[in-house]
Design a protein around this motif. Structure first.
Motif, PDB file in Angstrom:
ATOM      1  N   SER A  80      -2.527 -11.886   7.616  1.00 18.16           N
ATOM      2  CA  SER A  80      -2.673 -10.803   8.594  1.00 18.16           C
ATOM      3  C   SER A  80      -2.874  -9.458   7.900  1.00 18.16           C
ATOM      4  N   ARG A  81      -2.065  -9.200   6.873  1.00 14.97           N
ATOM      5  CA  ARG A  81      -2.204  -7.935   6.143  1.00 14.97           C
ATOM      6  C   ARG A  81      -3.547  -7.874   5.415  1.00 14.97           C
ATOM      7  N   THR A  82      -4.001  -9.000   4.908  1.00 14.84           N
ATOM      8  CA  THR A  82      -5.299  -9.027   4.228  1.00 14.84           C
ATOM      9  C   THR A  82      -6.421  -8.676   5.189  1.00 14.84           C
ATOM     10  N   LEU A  83      -6.398  -9.275   6.368  1.00 13.43           N
ATOM     11  CA  LEU A  83      -7.431  -8.994   7.364  1.00 13.43           C
ATOM     12  C   LEU A  83      -7.338  -7.553   7.863  1.00 13.43           C
ATOM     13  N   SER A  84      -6.118  -7.051   8.017  1.00 12.83           N
ATOM     14  CA  SER A  84      -5.946  -5.659   8.471  1.00 12.83           C
ATOM     15  C   SER A  84      -6.467  -4.680   7.424  1.00 12.83           C
ATOM     16  N   PHE A  85      -6.239  -4.990   6.147  1.00 12.55           N
ATOM     17  CA  PHE A  85      -6.765  -4.141   5.074  1.00 12.55           C
ATOM     18  C   PHE A  85      -8.291  -4.133   5.090  1.00 12.55           C
ATOM     19  N   ILE A  86      -8.878  -5.312   5.214  1.00 10.84           N
ATOM     20  CA  ILE A  86     -10.340  -5.415   5.230  1.00 10.84           C
ATOM     21  C   ILE A  86     -10.925  -4.617   6.393  1.00 10.84           C
ATOM     22  N   LYS A  87     -10.246  -4.665   7.537  1.00 13.09           N
ATOM     23  CA  LYS A  87     -10.712  -3.904   8.694  1.00 13.09           C
ATOM     24  C   LYS A  87     -10.545  -2.403   8.472  1.00 13.09           C
ATOM     25  N   ALA A  88      -9.385  -1.982   7.943  1.00 12.57           N
ATOM     26  CA  ALA A  88      -9.109  -0.559   7.738  1.00 12.57           C
ATOM     27  C   ALA A  88     -10.031   0.059   6.693  1.00 12.57           C
ATOM     28  N   ILE A 133      -5.597 -13.201  -1.192  1.00 10.96           N
ATOM     29  CA  ILE A 133      -4.589 -12.944  -0.167  1.00 10.96           C
ATOM     30  C   ILE A 133      -3.321 -12.360  -0.781  1.00 10.96           C
ATOM     31  N   GLU A 134      -2.903 -12.905  -1.913  1.00 11.23           N
ATOM     32  CA  GLU A 134      -1.692 -12.410  -2.567  1.00 11.23           C
ATOM     33  C   GLU A 134      -1.844 -10.943  -2.978  1.00 11.23           C
ATOM     34  N   LYS A 135      -2.954 -10.618  -3.593  1.00  9.82           N
ATOM     35  CA  LYS A 135      -3.120  -9.268  -4.127  1.00  9.82           C
ATOM     36  C   LYS A 135      -3.390  -8.237  -3.030  1.00  9.82           C
ATOM     37  N   VAL A 136      -4.211  -8.587  -2.051  1.00 10.26           N
ATOM     38  CA  VAL A 136      -4.517  -7.623  -0.989  1.00 10.26           C
ATOM     39  C   VAL A 136      -3.289  -7.378  -0.122  1.00 10.26           C
ATOM     40  N   SER A 137      -2.552  -8.430   0.198  1.00  3.34           N
ATOM     41  CA  SER A 137      -1.378  -8.267   1.058  1.00  3.34           C
ATOM     42  C   SER A 137      -0.288  -7.451   0.384  1.00  3.34           C
ATOM     43  N   ALA A 138      -0.355  -7.318  -0.939  1.00  4.84           N
ATOM     44  CA  ALA A 138       0.653  -6.537  -1.676  1.00  4.84           C
ATOM     45  C   ALA A 138       0.353  -5.040  -1.656  1.00  4.84           C
ATOM     46  N   VAL A 139      -0.849  -4.639  -1.229  1.00  5.86           N
ATOM     47  CA  VAL A 139      -1.185  -3.217  -1.172  1.00  5.86           C
ATOM     48  C   VAL A 139      -0.442  -2.589   0.011  1.00  5.86           C
ATOM     49  N   PRO A 140       0.355  -1.536  -0.224  1.00  5.08           N
ATOM     50  CA  PRO A 140       1.103  -0.914   0.873  1.00  5.08           C
ATOM     51  C   PRO A 140       0.173  -0.370   1.959  1.00  5.08           C
ATOM     52  N   GLU A 141       0.595  -0.506   3.194  1.00  5.01           N
ATOM     53  CA  GLU A 141      -0.256  -0.072   4.304  1.00  5.01           C
ATOM     54  C   GLU A 141      -0.578   1.410   4.232  1.00  5.01           C
ATOM     55  N   GLU A 142       0.373   2.217   3.763  1.00  8.12           N
ATOM     56  CA  GLU A 142       0.127   3.655   3.683  1.00  8.12           C
ATOM     57  C   GLU A 142      -0.955   4.001   2.662  1.00  8.12           C
ATOM     58  N   ALA A 143      -1.293   3.051   1.781  1.00 12.36           N
ATOM     59  CA  ALA A 143      -2.320   3.305   0.767  1.00 12.36           C
ATOM     60  C   ALA A 143      -3.712   2.871   1.227  1.00 12.36           C
ATOM     61  N   TRP A 144      -3.808   2.175   2.360  1.00 17.73           N
ATOM     62  CA  TRP A 144      -5.106   1.658   2.798  1.00 17.73           C
ATOM     63  C   TRP A 144      -6.129   2.772   3.005  1.00 17.73           C
ATOM     64  N   SER A 145      -5.691   3.862   3.609  1.00 17.47           N
ATOM     65  CA  SER A 145      -6.643   4.937   3.937  1.00 17.47           C
ATOM     66  C   SER A 145      -7.174   5.639   2.701  1.00 17.47           C
ATOM     67  N   SER A 146      -6.498   5.486   1.558  1.00 17.67           N
ATOM     68  CA  SER A 146      -6.948   6.155   0.335  1.00 17.67           C
ATOM     69  C   SER A 146      -7.896   5.303  -0.492  1.00 17.67           C
ATOM     70  N   VAL A 147      -8.151   4.085  -0.049  1.00 15.65           N
ATOM     71  CA  VAL A 147      -9.077   3.206  -0.774  1.00 15.65           C
ATOM     72  C   VAL A 147     -10.505   3.524  -0.332  1.00 15.65           C
TER      73      VAL A 147
END
Length: 732
Positions: A288-296, A208-222
């Motif tokens: 919340s950010r962790t779950l949003s990243f996993i979904k994105a 949770i700590e590490k995933v939530s630290a990833v900026p939202e604008e970077a999600w699409s590039s993963v």
């Protein structure tokens, strides 16, 4: 006050409840008031002391609300695998009842909801009296009390359902449950208590700590595939996590709290929320950010133990996750939907018009969160009332409907919910949300009323494409609210045909080819030309009818399915042939040609089916042989890959897979429907229904609903060209 001082310095005798007496609730002073709990500091951490005070909700002091599960908060695993003798696992896994329906696999179970009386074994001292609470609530209260000191400048108040409501007073319970949405909105903060820590918690928190630290604008590039390929981490901001970290997260997210029906309202309406697990605390926004990243990133496809158990590094070193990997766990839709609903509702009051959202309708909330669990089955409806848009159906036309009332039985609540929804929408789409009869748990429910206490599996066919099908054309239905209130649903419709053959499901035979053998047998029994009530300018052969029925004529969200899907079906047959023919000779040790081949009586007659196709047909035996030669040659060249079949397999799984049964009717229609259907059941097209339904005639002339169906050739109102007599029927 003196009793508190004595209790804080003395050991608690077992007969203390008899000495002090049970707490007696005083009626609330007004319909708009609530009770708040004040925790009193104690020198003995084993003793929980509190006081209850009534306030008008509007004038209440600042307070926190506790969100927790009454039962066991920890994820528990049990084995349903029959382990070999001398297996070391045998001593670490609970015994399984021989009647367990999941026999043969590991299954995930949750702590059974504890009953309100038998599970309340722990004493809380409230205003000098005793209140009994569950183990998990006792732990939560100790956690809250540990943060309070005697030097606190002002009282700290909490709202906790089991203590702040008189659970034995049904009238009060009805009124307070109806107010819960307001209570959680009013709370300064919602504290989510997940229970004590376990051996997986630290890995989960690291994730949770590490995933939530990833900026939202970077999600699409993963990249989607980077989950298994951390080497490219320098080119994008990918969370640097081990597979053990991810398994810890899977374990945490499978705690029962995430499937609580009430958790949806409690977290969705919270101004802010704090998650507590043991003595570890973090803000909900990180989860919340962790779950949003996993979904994105769509990494939820990877976060399944059935896939992770094949990772070589985990096979070599599973560590404490050995049993987790042997189970069937995933992130699941529950936490993702929970988070998505909170994010949606948080935008309702936004000042930015582009960010504003409407509240969801009640029907959507109940359907979306059908997977959730509740101690009281009635709460599978009541838990969502406070989140629903009161300006939409059913409240727009029936504003006083579906008020919490625990004097009603579960059957009455579910019947009233079905009646209200169907009369509001004035269509029969709710019938597609009735579970297979074999899954119904609540007794004495009318066959047309969903049992909301069980999850819906498989999803309704309309999720395959809600705008695709209109089997009844534009025919209307007028509900009879009086007969519905008595458990009878009066309908108008057309008896299309009667089922005379059915297939075997994949999990109904020990032989892997038996299911396909029965499916091919159904296709062979079709007469040509296939029925054409819509006078379409085409005459499909048996193979095409078969694969279009198995996929509900959808491939990669395209309807009708393109010819490419038919080409893949030929390759699919080739792979099935290879798998089924070679299985008897397969061995983990060596090739053993002395094994006997499968009996021809249960082997799919693909050759016969293909021979019946015209020579010019794409599915003819000649074309099949050409494709076979190409595939074999590419295998020798090392260029063949069956990866293209993954999408077709996905369509099969979504259309039914192991959960829907193929059938043929007397007049030669091919269809797929509920697993409980059988020979003699009838296929009906009902007014306002988008899909046909399978009904079972009863001795009294009425019918019972078995389930929805897809029938190739009659999904767009074609039955109107058959001049079938219109009939009035009653579902009971």
């Amino acid at each position: 006050m003196r009793s508190r001082t004595i209790l804080s310095h003395a050991k608690v005798p077992q007969n203390l409840p008899f000495l002090l007496g049970n707490y007696q609730y005083t009626p609330l002073p007004s319909p708009t008031s609530i009770r708040l709990l004040e925790l009193v500091p104690s020198e003995d951490q084993r003793v929980v002391q509190c006081s209850l005070r009534a306030f008008e909700l509007e004038d209440a002091p600042l307070f926190f609300a506790l969100s927790y599960t009454w039962g066991n908060p920890l994820m528990r695993l049990k084995s349903t695998i029959a382990f070999p003798k001398n297996s070391h696992t045998l001593n670490t896994v609970p015994n399984l009842s021989a009647s367990d329906p999941d026999n043969g696999i590991f299954s995930q179970i949750y702590g059974e909801p504890e009953s309100s009386k038998s599970s309340r074994r722990h004493s809380v001292f409230c205003d000098g009296r005793i209140i009994k609470v569950t183990s998990n609530l006792k732990d939560a209260l100790r956690m809250l009390a540990s943060s309070i000191t005697s030097q606190s400048p002002s009282p700290t108040y909490y709202w906790i359902d089991a203590l702040c409501m008189d659970q034995q007073n049904i009238l009060e319970r009805n009124a307070q449950v109806a107010k819960m949405a307001e209570i959680f909105k009013k709370a300064q903060n919602v504290i989510v208590w997940l229970g004590k820590e376990d051996e997986y918690t630290m890995d989960a928190l690291t994730t949770i700590e590490k995933v939530s630290a990833v900026p939202e604008e970077a999600w699409s590039s993963v990249p989607y595939t980077s989950f298994y390929d951390p080497i490219q981490s320098s080119t994008y901001q990918r969370p640097d996590l081990s597979y053990h970290n991810w398994l810890g997260f899977i374990a945490l997210i499978n705690r029962p709290w995430f499937k609580r029906a009430w958790a949806m309202q409690e977290i969705a309406l919270a101004k802010s929320a704090t998650v507590v697990c043991g003595d570890k605390t973090f803000p909900w926004e990180k989860l919340s950010r962790t779950l949003s990243f996993i979904k994105a990133s769509k990494w939820y496809h990877h976060l399944q133990t059935e896939k992770l158990r094949h990772v070589k590094s985990l096979q070599k070193n599973a560590g404490q996750y050995k049993r987790i990997l042997q189970s069937k766990l995933d992130v699941g839709v529950g936490p993702v939907y929970l988070n998505a609903t909170r994010l949606k509702l948080s935008k309702i009051d936004s000042t930015d018009p582009n960010e504003q959202n409407q509240k969801p309708p009640l029907r959507m909330l109940i359907d979306t969160h059908r997977f959730s669990k509740s101690t009281d089955p009635r709460d599978k409806v009541y838990a969502f009332l406070g989140l629903a848009d009161r300006n939409m159906a059913p409240f727009r036309s029936q504003p006083n409907s579906l008020v919490p009332n625990y004097n009603l039985s579960v059957q009455e609540v579910y019947l009233e919910t079905a009646r209200v929804l169907m009369t509001s929408y004035r269509n029969l789409s709710l019938l597609s949300h009735v579970e297979d009869p074999s899954q119904t748990r609540i007794p004495n429910l009318p066959s047309w009323v969903p049992d909301y206490s069980v999850k819906l599996d498989p999803y309704p066919l309309r999720y395959r494409g809600p705008s695709y099908w209109k089997a009844s054309g534009n025919l209307k239905w007028e509900p009879n609210i009086f007969s519905m209130a008595n458990g009878e649903l009066e309908l108008t419709g057309y008896h299309l045909d009667t089922i005379d053959q059915t297939s075997i499901l994949q999990n109904e035979s020990d032989d892997p080819s038996a299911s396909w053998a029965s499916i091919v047998k159904l296709a062979l029994s079709l007469d040509l030309p296939y029925p054409n009530p819509g006078n379409h300018n085409k005459s499909p052969g048996r193979v095409e009818v078969l694969w279009r029925t198995l996929t509900t004529d959808i491939y990669n969200k395209i309807y009708p399915a393109p010819p490419k899907a038919g080409s893949l079906f030929i390759d699919y047959i080739l792979n099935l042939q290879i798998r089924h023919r070679l299985t008897p000779w397969s061995s983990s040790d060596e090739f053993q040609p002395h094994h006997s081949p499968l009996s021809e009586s249960i082997y799919p007659e693909w050759r016969t089916l293909l021979q019946l196709e015209p020579m010019e047909s794409f599915y003819s035996l000649g074309k099949y042989r050409e494709r076979l030669a190409t595939v074999v040659e590419s295998m020798f060249n090392g260029t063949y890959s069956p990866i293209g079949l993954a999408q077709l397999q996905h369509e099969f799984d979504q259309s039914g897979g192991k959960r829907r049964r193929l059938f043929k009717t007397k007049e030669g229609y091919l269809g797929t429907g509920a697993r409980s259907l059988r020979e003699g059941d009838e296929v009906w097209i009902l007014h306002t229904a988008g899909v046909p339904f399978v009904l079972r005639p009863q001795p009294n002339g009425h019918h019972r609903l078995i389930g929805e169906s897809f029938v190739y050739g009659v999904m767009h109102g074609e039955m109107q060209g058959l001049s079938l007599p219109r009939r009035q029927i009653t579902l009971e």
